[in-house]
Motif scaffolding. Structure first.
Motif, short mmCIF file in Angstrom:
data_model
loop_
_atom_site.label_atom_id
_atom_site.label_comp_id
_atom_site.label_asym_id
_atom_site.label_seq_id
_atom_site.Cartn_x
_atom_site.Cartn_y
_atom_site.Cartn_z
N GLU A 47 0.82 -1.20 0.00
CA GLU A 47 0.00 0.00 0.00
C GLU A 47 0.86 1.26 0.00
O GLU A 47 1.92 1.31 0.62
N GLY A 48 0.37 2.29 -0.69
CA GLY A 48 0.98 3.60 -0.60
C GLY A 48 0.45 4.37 0.60
O GLY A 48 -0.29 3.82 1.44
N ARG A 49 0.79 5.66 0.67
CA ARG A 49 0.37 6.49 1.80
C ARG A 49 -0.19 7.81 1.28
O ARG A 49 0.26 8.33 0.25
N THR A 50 -1.12 8.34 2.02
CA THR A 50 -1.58 9.71 1.79
C THR A 50 -0.82 10.62 2.75
O THR A 50 -0.80 10.36 3.96
N ILE A 51 -0.19 11.67 2.22
CA ILE A 51 0.71 12.50 3.00
C ILE A 51 0.06 13.85 3.29
O ILE A 51 -0.35 14.56 2.35
N PRO A 52 -0.05 14.24 4.55
CA PRO A 52 -0.65 15.54 4.90
C PRO A 52 0.34 16.69 4.67
O PRO A 52 1.03 17.13 5.58
N VAL A 53 0.42 17.17 3.44
CA VAL A 53 1.38 18.22 3.10
C VAL A 53 0.86 19.59 3.52
O VAL A 53 -0.33 19.80 3.77
N GLU A 80 9.69 0.62 -5.89
CA GLU A 80 10.03 2.04 -5.95
C GLU A 80 8.81 2.85 -5.52
O GLU A 80 7.73 2.69 -6.09
N PRO A 81 8.94 3.74 -4.54
CA PRO A 81 7.81 4.61 -4.21
C PRO A 81 7.72 5.77 -5.20
O PRO A 81 8.73 6.39 -5.54
N LYS A 82 6.54 6.00 -5.69
CA LYS A 82 6.30 7.14 -6.59
C LYS A 82 5.38 8.12 -5.88
O LYS A 82 4.33 7.75 -5.35
N THR A 83 5.78 9.38 -5.86
CA THR A 83 4.99 10.43 -5.20
C THR A 83 4.13 11.15 -6.24
O THR A 83 4.64 11.57 -7.29
N VAL A 84 2.84 11.28 -5.94
CA VAL A 84 1.89 11.92 -6.84
C VAL A 84 1.31 13.17 -6.16
O VAL A 84 0.78 13.08 -5.05
N TRP A 85 1.42 14.31 -6.85
CA TRP A 85 0.87 15.58 -6.35
C TRP A 85 -0.33 15.96 -7.21
O TRP A 85 -0.27 15.95 -8.42
N THR A 86 -1.44 16.35 -6.56
CA THR A 86 -2.65 16.73 -7.27
C THR A 86 -3.21 18.03 -6.68
O THR A 86 -3.44 18.11 -5.47
N CYS A 139 -1.56 14.70 -1.86
CA CYS A 139 -0.25 14.09 -2.12
C CYS A 139 -0.28 12.66 -1.61
O CYS A 139 -0.64 12.40 -0.46
N TYR A 140 0.06 11.73 -2.49
CA TYR A 140 0.08 10.33 -2.08
C TYR A 140 1.21 9.59 -2.78
O TYR A 140 1.82 10.10 -3.72
N THR A 141 1.51 8.39 -2.28
CA THR A 141 2.56 7.56 -2.89
C THR A 141 1.97 6.27 -3.42
O THR A 141 0.96 5.76 -2.91
N ARG A 142 2.60 5.76 -4.47
CA ARG A 142 2.30 4.46 -5.05
C ARG A 142 3.54 3.57 -4.89
O ARG A 142 4.66 4.05 -5.03
N GLN A 143 3.32 2.30 -4.61
CA GLN A 143 4.41 1.34 -4.56
C GLN A 143 4.45 0.61 -5.89
O GLN A 143 3.55 -0.16 -6.22
N GLU A 144 5.49 0.83 -6.67
CA GLU A 144 5.58 0.25 -8.00
C GLU A 144 6.80 -0.66 -8.12
O GLU A 144 7.82 -0.43 -7.45
N PRO A 145 6.73 -1.68 -8.97
CA PRO A 145 7.89 -2.58 -9.14
C PRO A 145 9.08 -1.83 -9.71
O PRO A 145 8.92 -0.93 -10.55
N VAL A 146 10.28 -2.21 -9.24
CA VAL A 146 11.48 -1.54 -9.72
C VAL A 146 11.71 -1.81 -11.21
O VAL A 146 12.33 -1.02 -11.90
N GLY A 147 11.20 -2.95 -11.74
CA GLY A 147 11.31 -3.23 -13.17
C GLY A 147 11.81 -4.62 -13.47
O GLY A 147 11.38 -5.60 -12.85
#
Length: 475
Positions: A117-123, A464-470, A130-138
């Motif tokens: 699971e990713g996380r929702t970050i209280p920015v 790899e954690p990916k950070t998403v800003w919306t 702002c949240y993170t996704r857990q994605e495969p390194v490749g």
């Protein structure tokens, strides 16, 4: 070899022999992967990652890993015999430990895909999500050793697949057979073609795989010397890296230890798998008040050890993996005698007759600068040294480049946990040796490697954690 769901020959037609260490005789010939094969395997892994495997929902990845665990269990007898024939490990060990251990690993990792699971970050920025996704390194290159072929395949493969990566697996050239059989079971389980590719070959194949520009991560288990080379290449290519390397592990017996348990555990710690284990308890430190009793107990046990062919159910210790390893270990024993250490056991004969057998041996009167006390032997050779107090033994334990495992035998809870905190090692065993579980991380510090295998850290090493800003500002 196995590429994109099919078994294929090497593009240039090369092969190599795999040999039965119990007899020194040829088992079969296996394809030798070259540059074209490496490129084909990496390309297949990339296409699977961007296609059918990458599109699978997490719950389906877990289901496939569970199905693979079931198939390994259903074919346990065949896999155990293959492992024993190809690697010289006693059938009693492959049946009771290696294959069941591989089943347990795949079952454990089958539960992870739905837990990433990713996380929702209280920015601080208002009207922003702002949240993170857990994605495969490749695409991952996994390079395996010969001492626990199937078990370590399950460590690496289970974690990578749980994270959603695709894999190009290279088993050791000495032990390719269980990896090839596992590839068949992966197809039977229903994994999309290209998800797991198996390249058989030697160090040349491994080097080509490490250098390939489309490999995102390298996971290697093997010698520290090769690990340093891979680390340098990975650094230059800015590739993710996990290294599980060598060891010269200290095993400490305090005066108040349960000596029967300590002797039995210390014996298994060094002589299990004929000493061919990175975490082997190869440096024994015993309080001087019980030193003679412990040494006598180990020598007595070693004198009755059953050393023989891997497929004999009575065999406790099988052969070393190869003629080369036999000669290497023999040279260490000769060097220890020449350096003035006292040997309990026999110097192995220079000529081989059949398999590559060396009986358990033990040295005392060992000086810290001797090669047998400093270098990883990877054979059934133990060096034993007396000590007087905790500070002294901690100093002895740290007098090494390695930091994989350490052990302490004592009835004193305070001393046990004090030493567990002070010893520089990735794993510490208290009143046991080589305990393990798929949920427990394993790895070393210093020259024993970087990163961890198994457990949550093992899975996270393939993410790899990916950070998403919306912006949520109304239009």
């Amino acid at each position: 070899m196995h590429i994109n769901g099919d078994f294929v020959r090497a593009a240039d037609g090369r092969t190599f022999e795999t040999v039965d260490p119990s007899t020194g005789e040829r088992i079969t010939e296996v394809a030798h992967a070259g540059a074209a094969d490496v490129d084909s395997a990496v390309r297949a892994a990339r296409l699977a990652l961007e296609g059918p495997w990458g599109a699978l929902p997490a719950i389906e990845r877990g289901r496939l890993l569970g199905r693979l665990a079931d198939l390994v269990e259903a074919n346990a007898g065949e896999l155990a015999e293959l492992e024993s024939r190809d690697g010289g490990k006693p059938i009693s060990a492959t049946t009771s430990m290696d294959v069941p251990g591989a089943v347990a690993q795949f079952r454990y990792f089958s539960g992870w895909p739905t837990k990433l699971e990713g996380r929702t970050i209280p920015v601080a920025m208002p009207d922003t999500l702002c949240y993170t996704r857990q994605e495969p390194v490749g695409v991952v290159a996994q390079i395996l050793p010969w001492n626990f072929p199937l078990l370590m395949t399950s460590w690496k493969l289970g974690a990578a697949l749980a994270a959603g990566c695709t894999v190009v697996l290279k088993p050791a050239e000495q032990t390719p057979l269980t990896a090839l059989r596992l590839a068949e079971l992966i197809v039977e389980a229903g994994f999309p073609p290209g998800t797991v590719n198996v390249l058989t070959g030697d160090g040349e194949t491994g080097s080509l795989l490490v250098d390939h520009p489309d490999v995102d991560k390298i996971a290697f288990t093997g010698s520290t010397a090769v690990g340093r080379e891979i680390g340098a290449k990975a650094g230059a290519g800015l590739k993710r890296l996990t290294l599980e390397l060598g060891g010269k592990s200290p095993n400490i017996i305090l005066a108040d230890a349960d000596l029967d348990a300590a002797i039995a555990g210390s014996y298994q710690g060094i002589y299990g798998n004929s000493g061919q284990a990175c975490y082997a308890a190869s440096r024994l430190f015993v309080h001087h008040s019980v030193f003679d009793e412990v040494v006598s107990g180990l020598v007595d046990r070693a004198s009755t050890a059953v050393v023989g062919p891997a497929l004999d159910p009575a065999t406790e210790h099988g052969p070393l993996i190869s003629a080369e390893q036999y000669q290497r270990v023999r040279a260490f024993v000769e060097d220890g005698v020449a350096s003035g250490a006292t040997l309990h056991g026999d110097v192995p004969p220079p000529a081989l007759d059949g398999g590559y057998y060396i009986r358990p041996t033990l040295f005392i009167d060992v000086k810290p600068d001797m090669r047998i006390a400093r270098e990883e032997i990877f054979g059934p050779v133990l060096v034993a040294t007396p000590f007087d107090d905790l500070s002294e033994v901690v100093e002895y334990a740290h007098d090494t480049d390695y930091g994989l495992a350490a052990g302490v035998w004592t009835r004193n809870l305070g001393n046990a946990h004090t030493l567990a905190a002070r010893l520089r090692a990735g794993v510490v065993y208290l009143n046991t040796w080589s305990a393990g579980d798929p949920a427990a991380p394993f790895g070393g510090v210093k020259a024993s490697g970087s990163g961890r295998e198994m457990g949550q850290p093992g899975v996270e090493s393939y993410l790899e954690p990916k950070t998403v800003w919306t912006s949520l500002t109304p239009a």
